[in-house]
Design an enzyme around this catalytic site. Structure first.
Site, mmCIF file in Angstrom:
data_model
loop_
_atom_site.group_PDB
_atom_site.id
_atom_site.type_symbol
_atom_site.label_atom_id
_atom_site.label_comp_id
_atom_site.label_asym_id
_atom_site.label_seq_id
_atom_site.Cartn_x
_atom_site.Cartn_y
_atom_site.Cartn_z
ATOM 1 N N ARG A 66 46.257 -18.081 -10.969
ATOM 2 C CA ARG A 66 44.880 -17.621 -10.792
ATOM 3 C C ARG A 66 44.598 -16.358 -11.621
ATOM 4 O O ARG A 66 43.470 -16.093 -12.000
ATOM 5 C CB ARG A 66 44.586 -17.402 -9.303
ATOM 6 C CG ARG A 66 43.168 -17.037 -8.971
ATOM 7 C CD ARG A 66 42.742 -17.459 -7.564
ATOM 8 N NE ARG A 66 43.790 -17.331 -6.568
ATOM 9 C CZ ARG A 66 44.231 -16.185 -6.045
ATOM 10 N NH1 ARG A 66 43.709 -15.039 -6.424
ATOM 11 N NH2 ARG A 66 45.196 -16.182 -5.138
ATOM 12 N N TYR A 75 19.562 -24.475 -17.495
ATOM 13 C CA TYR A 75 20.432 -25.556 -17.024
ATOM 14 C C TYR A 75 20.232 -25.695 -15.506
ATOM 15 O O TYR A 75 20.125 -24.688 -14.796
ATOM 16 C CB TYR A 75 21.887 -25.207 -17.359
ATOM 17 C CG TYR A 75 22.853 -26.223 -16.828
ATOM 18 C CD1 TYR A 75 22.944 -27.492 -17.384
ATOM 19 C CD2 TYR A 75 23.658 -25.923 -15.739
ATOM 20 C CE1 TYR A 75 23.812 -28.427 -16.877
ATOM 21 C CE2 TYR A 75 24.534 -26.863 -15.227
ATOM 22 C CZ TYR A 75 24.608 -28.112 -15.808
ATOM 23 O OH TYR A 75 25.460 -29.046 -15.287
ATOM 24 N N ASP A 125 23.467 -18.059 -22.367
ATOM 25 C CA ASP A 125 24.216 -19.311 -22.305
ATOM 26 C C ASP A 125 24.108 -19.955 -23.687
ATOM 27 O O ASP A 125 23.033 -20.404 -24.094
ATOM 28 C CB ASP A 125 23.614 -20.209 -21.211
ATOM 29 C CG ASP A 125 24.400 -21.505 -21.024
ATOM 30 O OD1 ASP A 125 25.060 -21.948 -21.977
ATOM 31 O OD2 ASP A 125 24.330 -22.085 -19.913
ATOM 32 N N LYS A 179 31.383 -29.029 -22.882
ATOM 33 C CA LYS A 179 30.521 -29.657 -23.878
ATOM 34 C C LYS A 179 31.148 -29.549 -25.281
ATOM 35 O O LYS A 179 32.197 -30.106 -25.498
ATOM 36 C CB LYS A 179 29.128 -29.032 -23.790
ATOM 37 C CG LYS A 179 28.631 -28.811 -22.338
ATOM 38 C CD LYS A 179 28.397 -30.107 -21.597
ATOM 39 C CE LYS A 179 28.137 -29.940 -20.103
ATOM 40 N NZ LYS A 179 27.111 -28.986 -19.717
HETATM 41 C C1 LIG Z 1 26.792 -28.264 -18.603
HETATM 42 C C2 LIG Z 1 26.143 -26.955 -18.715
HETATM 43 C C3 LIG Z 1 26.466 -25.914 -17.843
HETATM 44 C C4 LIG Z 1 27.420 -26.093 -16.679
HETATM 45 O O1 LIG Z 1 28.711 -26.365 -17.129
HETATM 46 P P1 LIG Z 1 29.786 -27.185 -16.248
HETATM 47 O O2 LIG Z 1 30.986 -27.176 -17.139
HETATM 48 O O3 LIG Z 1 29.221 -28.537 -16.014
HETATM 49 O O4 LIG Z 1 29.970 -26.434 -14.994
HETATM 50 C C5 LIG Z 1 25.841 -24.698 -18.034
HETATM 51 N N1 LIG Z 1 24.949 -24.500 -19.002
HETATM 52 C C6 LIG Z 1 24.605 -25.481 -19.871
HETATM 53 C C7 LIG Z 1 23.597 -25.210 -20.928
HETATM 54 C C8 LIG Z 1 25.193 -26.738 -19.757
HETATM 55 O O5 LIG Z 1 24.826 -27.711 -20.589
#
Ligand SMILES: *Cc1c(COP(=O)(O)O)cnc(C)c1O
Length: 394
Positions: free
Chosen positions: A55, A108, A180, A205
């Site tokens: 962790r 998101y 983000d 992603k």
């Molecule tokens: C998918 C996504 C998230 C969340 O990510 P996870 O890995 O699914 O928790 C946050 N911001 C954006 C822009 C995303 O496309």
């Protein structure tokens, strides 16, 4: 200083203490302390220590953090089990009850829910503004504003927030800025160039890139990474050794993948714009995008994300045509997520129907005939041919 592609292969190699060319999977919850009590104290108390307890840190996680810090031009980085863990842990490290956050309407969906169902009941005030309106961010700032949180390009209407404006606004007012950067990836956009303080990613992603793991990253200066790390060991969303190994593997080809995706998306968007069955194409690489010149100023490439509005006599008919198109496509899988090597398509009005009100959908630019496409690395000829056959019967 090494270039980006070289950093993707070699940065942080020193975190691999073995002779193996490929960093192994450190599938261990805990590590031998050795016989030196001083060294044990250091291991137990140092942020991100890679060989103490999982962790707290892991050698592969440290290597990934070193790569991401280089890519995002920050001093340090920290990895998490998911993008939402990176986002929620970071925000919880910055704000406390009584503080105020300025953010945008279009976020998101998980982030939106985190604000609405967690932060607000927790006593944090949140003001949402239209992201394309710079002055709206400034006007929303209050005395107790702690954080400006943005996302660009945003989901699913591919609108941009002006990074240079927000970076400068944060500096002027002494307010922390977080972006983000998932949709752009650090290949196409580095918000630190514009003075943004903290960069978060869903590594699920583009960074992972193969739709086979979930992970998250936060990039910031050492001081913030240590603060966020202290929260992260309490909240506990650490990235597992195997997913970490997969992420490190995926990162090696990030630049190649994103460049091919940028090229494919540009060609597909240009083709889609000429189709009579498609009412509108949102792609930041098209001159028809209302923020194309801002896109040219703050991005080096225009990503694989396209959204389109399918034509219909009315909203209901557009909705039916959108469903028909999704069903007729063979190469584009109807699946959530994005940024992988395979092309995907989703119908945002259905996907977020349950947890967005009609007003929220409108504010996020979600219409009934809208489809969101994540372009993969397949051959562009085949991707266009698939749309050609699927749009024939609309
Ligand atoms: C998918 C996504 C998230 C969340 O990510 P996870 O890995 O699914 O928790 C946050 N911001 C954006 C822009 C995303 O496309």
């Amino acid at each position: 200083m090494a270039k980006l592609e070289t950093n993707l292969i070699h940065e942080g190699e020193h975190f691999n203490p073995t002779r193996s060319v490929v960093t192994p999977i450190f599938q261990s919850a805990t590590y031998h302390a050795g016989n030196d009590p001083e060294a044990y104290i250091t291991a137990a108390t140092s942020p991100k220590y890679p060989e103490f307890y999982h962790r707290h840190g892991n050698p592969t996680n440290s290597q990934i953090a070193a790569i991401l810090a280089k890519l995002e031009k920050t001093e340090d980085a920290l990895v998490f089990a998911t993008g939402m863990a990176a986002i929620s842990t970071s925000i919880l490290s910055i704000v406390k009850p009584g503080d105020h956050i300025v953010t945008q309407h279009s976020l998101y969906s998980g982030t939106s829910l985190f604000f609405k169902e967690f932060l607000i009941p927790f006593g944090v005030q949140v003001t949402q503004v239209e992201q394309t309106d710079n002055e709206a961010f400034r006007a929303a700032i209050q005395e107790h504003t702690k954080l400006i949180y943005i996302e660009t390009p945003s989901n699913p209407n591919l609108a941009l927030t002006d990074l240079a404006y927000i970076g400068a606004l944060g500096k002027e007012k002494g307010i922390l800025t977080v972006v983000d950067n998932t949709f752009a990836s650090p290949i196409n956009q580095t918000p630190a160039d514009f003075g943004v303080d903290i960069i978060v990613h869903s590594a699920t992603k583009y960074l992972g890139g193969h739709s086979d793991l979930t992970a998250g990253v936060v990039c910031a200066d050492t001081k913030w990474i240590e603060t966020i790390w202290r929260r992260s060991i309490i909240l506990g969303a650490s990235l597992s050794p195997f997913d970490s190994w997969l992420l490190l593997r995926g990162l090696k080809t990030l630049s190649l993948r994103v460049q091919q995706i940028n090229r494919n998306a540009q060609q597909l968007a240009e083709w889609l714009e000429k189709q009579p069955a498609i009412a509108k194409v949102n792609y930041i690489g098209l001159p028809s995008h209302p923020q194309h010149s801002l896109a040219q100023r703050q991005l080096r490439g225009f990503t694989g994300m396209i959204s389109i509005e399918v034509k219909g006599q009315d909203e209901e008919n557009a909705f039916q045509n959108a469903q028909k198109l999704i069903n007729a496509l063979q190469l584009f899988a109807n699946a959530a997520s994005l940024g992988g090597v395979e092309s995907l398509i989703v119908h945002p009005a259905s996907m977020w129907g349950s947890h967005h009100s009609d007003d929220q959908k409108k504010a996020s630019g979600i219409t009934k005939g809208m489809l969101r496409i994540s372009v993969g690395i397949e051959h562009i000829t085949d991707l266009i041919a698939d749309f050609e056959q699927a749009t024939q019967n609309l």
